[in-house]
Design a protein around this motif. Structure first.
Motif, mmCIF file in Angstrom:
data_model
loop_
_atom_site.group_PDB
_atom_site.id
_atom_site.type_symbol
_atom_site.label_atom_id
_atom_site.label_comp_id
_atom_site.label_asym_id
_atom_site.label_seq_id
_atom_site.Cartn_x
_atom_site.Cartn_y
_atom_site.Cartn_z
ATOM 1 N N UNK A 280 0.798 -1.226 0.000
ATOM 2 C CA UNK A 280 0.000 0.000 0.000
ATOM 3 C C UNK A 280 0.835 1.283 0.000
ATOM 4 N N UNK A 281 1.995 1.346 0.655
ATOM 5 C CA UNK A 281 2.784 2.584 0.593
ATOM 6 C C UNK A 281 3.233 2.965 -0.826
ATOM 7 N N UNK A 282 3.257 1.998 -1.739
ATOM 8 C CA UNK A 282 3.642 2.311 -3.117
ATOM 9 C C UNK A 282 2.603 3.185 -3.817
ATOM 10 N N UNK A 283 1.446 3.330 -3.197
ATOM 11 C CA UNK A 283 0.389 4.158 -3.778
ATOM 12 C C UNK A 283 0.866 5.595 -3.975
ATOM 13 N N UNK A 284 1.778 6.034 -3.145
ATOM 14 C CA UNK A 284 2.303 7.396 -3.245
ATOM 15 C C UNK A 284 3.496 7.484 -4.186
ATOM 16 N N UNK A 285 3.767 6.415 -4.918
ATOM 17 C CA UNK A 285 4.923 6.361 -5.805
ATOM 18 C C UNK A 285 4.639 6.771 -7.232
ATOM 19 N N UNK A 286 3.564 7.494 -7.466
ATOM 20 C CA UNK A 286 3.239 7.928 -8.814
ATOM 21 C C UNK A 286 2.611 6.806 -9.626
ATOM 22 N N UNK A 287 2.626 6.947 -10.950
ATOM 23 C CA UNK A 287 1.987 5.944 -11.808
ATOM 24 C C UNK A 287 2.585 4.543 -11.642
ATOM 25 N N UNK A 288 3.910 4.447 -11.512
ATOM 26 C CA UNK A 288 4.539 3.141 -11.357
ATOM 27 C C UNK A 288 4.114 2.474 -10.056
ATOM 28 N N UNK A 289 4.063 3.232 -8.982
ATOM 29 C CA UNK A 289 3.644 2.684 -7.696
ATOM 30 C C UNK A 289 2.198 2.244 -7.710
ATOM 31 N N UNK A 290 1.349 3.049 -8.331
ATOM 32 C CA UNK A 290 -0.062 2.682 -8.436
ATOM 33 C C UNK A 290 -0.253 1.427 -9.273
ATOM 34 N N UNK A 291 0.513 1.314 -10.351
ATOM 35 C CA UNK A 291 0.402 0.123 -11.193
ATOM 36 C C UNK A 291 0.924 -1.119 -10.451
ATOM 37 N N UNK A 292 1.969 -0.946 -9.660
ATOM 38 C CA UNK A 292 2.505 -2.051 -8.865
ATOM 39 C C UNK A 292 1.463 -2.529 -7.854
ATOM 40 N N UNK A 293 0.833 -1.595 -7.176
ATOM 41 C CA UNK A 293 -0.198 -1.932 -6.197
ATOM 42 C C UNK A 293 -1.407 -2.555 -6.880
ATOM 43 N N UNK A 294 -1.806 -2.010 -8.018
ATOM 44 C CA UNK A 294 -2.940 -2.577 -8.755
ATOM 45 C C UNK A 294 -2.615 -3.998 -9.219
ATOM 46 N N UNK A 295 -1.380 -4.234 -9.624
ATOM 47 C CA UNK A 295 -0.970 -5.577 -10.018
ATOM 48 C C UNK A 295 -1.088 -6.571 -8.872
ATOM 49 N N UNK A 296 -0.736 -6.139 -7.675
ATOM 50 C CA UNK A 296 -0.873 -6.999 -6.497
ATOM 51 C C UNK A 296 -2.342 -7.313 -6.233
ATOM 52 N N UNK A 297 -3.188 -6.308 -6.353
ATOM 53 C CA UNK A 297 -4.620 -6.519 -6.129
ATOM 54 C C UNK A 297 -5.188 -7.439 -7.201
ATOM 55 N N UNK A 298 -4.784 -7.244 -8.452
ATOM 56 C CA UNK A 298 -5.269 -8.115 -9.530
ATOM 57 C C UNK A 298 -4.795 -9.546 -9.300
ATOM 58 N N UNK A 299 -3.598 -9.723 -8.802
ATOM 59 C CA UNK A 299 -3.108 -11.061 -8.504
ATOM 60 C C UNK A 299 -3.937 -11.746 -7.434
ATOM 61 N N UNK A 300 -4.292 -11.008 -6.399
ATOM 62 C CA UNK A 300 -5.120 -11.573 -5.328
ATOM 63 C C UNK A 300 -6.507 -11.921 -5.856
ATOM 64 N N UNK A 301 -7.061 -11.076 -6.717
ATOM 65 C CA UNK A 301 -8.395 -11.337 -7.259
ATOM 66 C C UNK A 301 -8.391 -12.506 -8.244
ATOM 67 N N UNK A 302 -7.320 -12.630 -9.017
ATOM 68 C CA UNK A 302 -7.260 -13.661 -10.048
ATOM 69 C C UNK A 302 -6.946 -15.039 -9.471
ATOM 70 N N UNK A 303 -6.069 -15.099 -8.501
ATOM 71 C CA UNK A 303 -5.688 -16.386 -7.901
ATOM 72 C C UNK A 303 -5.873 -16.345 -6.385
ATOM 73 N N UNK A 304 -7.118 -16.262 -5.922
ATOM 74 C CA UNK A 304 -7.336 -16.115 -4.475
ATOM 75 C C UNK A 304 -6.903 -17.330 -3.660
ATOM 76 N N UNK A 305 -7.020 -18.543 -4.210
ATOM 77 C CA UNK A 305 -6.633 -19.734 -3.443
ATOM 78 C C UNK A 305 -5.165 -19.707 -3.055
ATOM 79 N N UNK A 306 -4.342 -19.241 -3.961
ATOM 80 C CA UNK A 306 -2.910 -19.159 -3.691
ATOM 81 C C UNK A 306 -2.640 -18.238 -2.498
#
Length: 128
Positions: free
Chosen positions: A53-79
């Motif tokens: 979550x602290x990467x949210x303040x990292x500009x576009x790259x940080x937001x994309x990194x955080x969004x990627x983590x969220x998409x990973x959790x949504x796509x493969x929740x069992x893992x």
């Protein structure tokens, strides 16, 4: 100089893939900047997301990194549920329409990347 039919098809697929990647990045940035508060509020008990979550303040790259983590959790929740990186209650309460968008966006990105690698392989093998 004129292009053969195979070269024209190769070029069309490459352009469509390239444009699709830019559209996908644009949609990702839009979601990252407009829906991040909603996503983080629904996933506040998920360590895999909150540690990033602290990467949210990292500009576009940080937001994309955080969004990627969220998409990973949504796509493969069992893992993530198996290793304790996600909370089942948070995943259950996550908005269904936003979850669907994130999953579609994740698989679209993987599909576009696969097409790019396929085009590179075809070019490397000089089949066109």
């Amino acid at each position: 100089m004129s292009l053969s039919t195979a070269e024209t098809v190769y070029l069309a697929i490459g352009l469509i893939d390239f444009i699709g990647a830019f559209i996908s990045i644009g949609i990702s940035l839009h979601l990252a900047y407009t829906k991040m508060d909603v996503m983080l509020n629904h996933l506040k008990n998920c360590p895999a997301v909150m540690i990033r979550a602290p990467f949210r303040n990292g500009g576009p790259w940080g937001n994309m990194f955080l969004l990627g983590a969220i998409m990973g959790v949504m796509t493969t929740p069992r893992l993530y549920l198996r290793d304790g990186g996600a909370c089942a209650e948070d995943l259950k309460n996550f908005p269904a329409d936003l979850k669907r968008k994130l999953i579609i966006l994740q698989w679209t990105g993987w599909g576009l990347l696969l097409v790019m690698f396929g085009l590179a392989a075809v070019a490397e093998l000089e089949l066109v």
